[in-house]
Scaffold this motif. Structure first.
Motif, short mmCIF file in Angstrom:
data_model
loop_
_atom_site.label_atom_id
_atom_site.label_comp_id
_atom_site.label_asym_id
_atom_site.label_seq_id
_atom_site.Cartn_x
_atom_site.Cartn_y
_atom_site.Cartn_z
N SER A 86 0.73 -1.28 -0.06
CA SER A 86 0.04 -0.03 0.06
C SER A 86 1.02 1.33 -0.03
O SER A 86 0.51 2.37 -0.28
CB SER A 86 -0.72 0.01 1.21
N SER A 87 1.90 1.10 0.50
CA SER A 87 3.07 2.45 0.31
C SER A 87 3.43 2.56 -1.17
O SER A 87 4.41 3.49 -1.40
CB SER A 87 4.14 2.14 1.26
N ASN A 89 1.77 1.99 -3.99
CA ASN A 89 0.33 2.23 -4.65
C ASN A 89 -0.14 0.74 -5.54
O ASN A 89 -0.25 0.94 -6.69
CB ASN A 89 0.61 3.35 -5.88
N PHE A 175 -8.47 1.45 9.43
CA PHE A 175 -7.29 1.87 8.82
C PHE A 175 -6.70 2.36 10.36
O PHE A 175 -7.00 2.49 11.15
CB PHE A 175 -7.57 3.08 7.85
N THR A 177 -3.14 4.68 11.57
CA THR A 177 -2.03 5.68 11.26
C THR A 177 -0.69 5.71 12.22
O THR A 177 -1.04 5.54 13.51
CB THR A 177 -2.52 7.13 11.41
N THR A 195 -0.99 6.30 6.80
CA THR A 195 -2.52 5.72 7.00
C THR A 195 -2.40 4.65 5.96
O THR A 195 -2.31 4.70 4.89
CB THR A 195 -3.40 6.73 6.95
N GLN A 196 -2.86 3.58 6.59
CA GLN A 196 -2.85 2.18 5.77
C GLN A 196 -3.96 1.32 6.56
O GLN A 196 -4.30 1.21 7.60
CB GLN A 196 -1.60 1.43 5.84
N VAL A 230 -4.64 -0.21 -1.62
CA VAL A 230 -5.33 1.04 -1.34
C VAL A 230 -5.47 1.49 -2.69
O VAL A 230 -4.47 1.63 -3.40
CB VAL A 230 -4.57 2.02 -0.42
N ASN A 231 -6.77 1.65 -3.26
CA ASN A 231 -6.88 2.39 -4.36
C ASN A 231 -6.90 3.71 -4.60
O ASN A 231 -6.48 4.54 -3.62
CB ASN A 231 -8.32 1.75 -5.22
N SER A 233 -8.86 6.16 -4.63
CA SER A 233 -9.93 6.73 -3.85
C SER A 233 -9.54 6.65 -2.23
O SER A 233 -10.32 7.22 -1.27
CB SER A 233 -11.48 6.34 -3.92
N GLY A 234 -8.45 5.99 -2.07
CA GLY A 234 -8.01 5.75 -0.66
C GLY A 234 -8.92 4.75 0.05
O GLY A 234 -8.79 4.72 1.24
N LYS A 235 -9.33 3.88 -0.54
CA LYS A 235 -10.39 2.64 0.13
C LYS A 235 -9.32 1.49 0.12
O LYS A 235 -8.69 1.21 -1.10
CB LYS A 235 -11.47 2.49 -0.80
#
Length: 378
Positions: A86-87, A89, A175, A177, A195-196, A230-231, A233-235
């Protein structure tokens, strides 16, 4: 009128009691039948040939709480991979085959009950492979690892340990942080808030017991934890699972009413066939098999064969006896015999020998009385 009311109330109470008794008996009978069918299925599958996949499943519930520590191994593995991809993309380019194989091998190292561990990725999610699933398991005292996806289609909807989490709605995934200050040459850089997505124990899934054909080729249960990306949109989005396997064929179960400590597979609790003159005692290190208990005599009873070294009936013998008979038939073959009247404990049917205290107490009393009488006379 009052007598009639009382009579009707008694009849009603007796009816409720009888219904409850019949329901309880029916439940016990059903439990025993289910246990027997489960064990018959275990034996049948283990003695047959199979092809790749989770071909046979026992649809029974069980207590997973004794295995929480082992499930956390899968959770930590999944969350590590989530943080790594997720870090970047959602790209898995940061990962290598060797790193993933090292993770699953490390997960089963040592003497824990964890038999195997896997990391299974979504279709085309990992470095150009359609499917990729590093899997490690214990075999003959050593660890073997290979890509499970080459002979096992875990994307098949019947694969519970994967499909259940793949199809779950993750729009409300949690999620977390972390505030991290990376090193910058010889000093700390600026603190960054990262934040993940994060998986918890409740986000994972314990499977029903199943026969893993093409993986470990054993009866097992699997705990799987979701790997997230994480897409735009941050989802959180589902990217795969990390798993641990626990082999059931080497796990003790208990048919006794009180199974003792850490009997996770409690579906067979209370299905023993010890008669009323005996109590069920679970045996350790017997594995996943029927009759792993003894029926020892209750206090006030003795074992019929007084010369026997082991003063208890074998659960395996009792189960074998009832497997060919109706459960309502006479079980006197496995009954202990009642001690003679007045005996709380005994080793045979002989009358109890009175203790020394019972014999000497009246003598002492008479001596005291005699000495008191003499003192009065004098």
């Amino acid at each position: 009128m009052r007598m009639t009311t009382v009579f009707l109330a008694l009849v009603g109470a007796m009816t409720v009691l009888l219904r409850a008794t019949f329901a309880e008996n029916a439940t016990v009978t059903m439990q025993r039948d289910n246990a027997k069918r489960a064990f018959q299925k275990v034996e049948r599958v283990q003695n047959s040939n199979c092809t790749g996949g989770t071909e046979e499943t026992l649809f029974v519930s069980y207590d997973t709480s004794p295995w929480t520590a082992y499930a956390n191994v899968a959770i930590k593995t999944a969350n590590l991979l989530t943080r790594m991809i997720s870090s970047t993309n959602v790209s898995t380019d940061i990962l290598t085959d060797d790193f993933l194989f090292t993770l699953v091998r490390n997960n089963i190292e040592g003497n824990s009950v964890i038999f195997g561990s896997a990391i299974a990725w979504e279709e085309y999610a990992y470095n150009g492979y359609r499917t990729f699933c590093p899997y490690a398991f214990k075999k003959n005292g050593s660890i073997t690892a290979y890509d499970l996806s080459l002979n096992y289609d875990y994307l098949d909807p019947v694969t519970e340990w994967y499909h259940t989490l793949k199809t779950r709605n993750w729009k409300n995934a949690s999620f977390t942080t972390h505030n991290v200050a990376y090193r910058l040459n010889m000093s700390h850089g600026d603190e960054q808030a990262i934040t993940q997505p994060v998986a918890s124990l409740e986000d994972g899934h314990w499977t029903y017991p199943y026969y893993d054909c093409g993986g470990g080729n054993i009866w097992m249960v699997t705990y799987s934890a979701p790997i997230f990306g994480v897409n735009g949109s941050g989802k959180a989005i589902f990217r795969g699972v990390a798993t641990i396997d626990i082999e059931l064929t080497n796990v003790d179960i208990s048919q006794c009413d009180d199974g003792g400590e850490n009997h996770a597979v409690d579906i067979f609790r209370g299905t023993h066939k010890c008669p009323s003159s005996t109590k069920c005692v679970p045996l350790k290190n017997q594995g996943f098999q029927l009759g792993a208990y003894e029926c020892s005599c209750h206090q006030g009873y003795y074992f019929p064969n007084i010369s026997a070294t082991r003063k208890a009936f074998s659960g395996k013998d009792i189960e074998a006896h009832f497997s060919s008979l109706d459960v309502t038939m006479d079980s006197s073959t496995f009954e202990c015999l009642k001690c003679a009247d007045g005996c709380n404990m005994c080793t045979d049917g002989k009358a109890c020998v009175k203790s020394n205290s019972m014999i000497t107490r009246p003598i002492v009393y008479l001596m005291v009385v005699a000495m008191a009488t003499l003192s009065i006379i004098v």
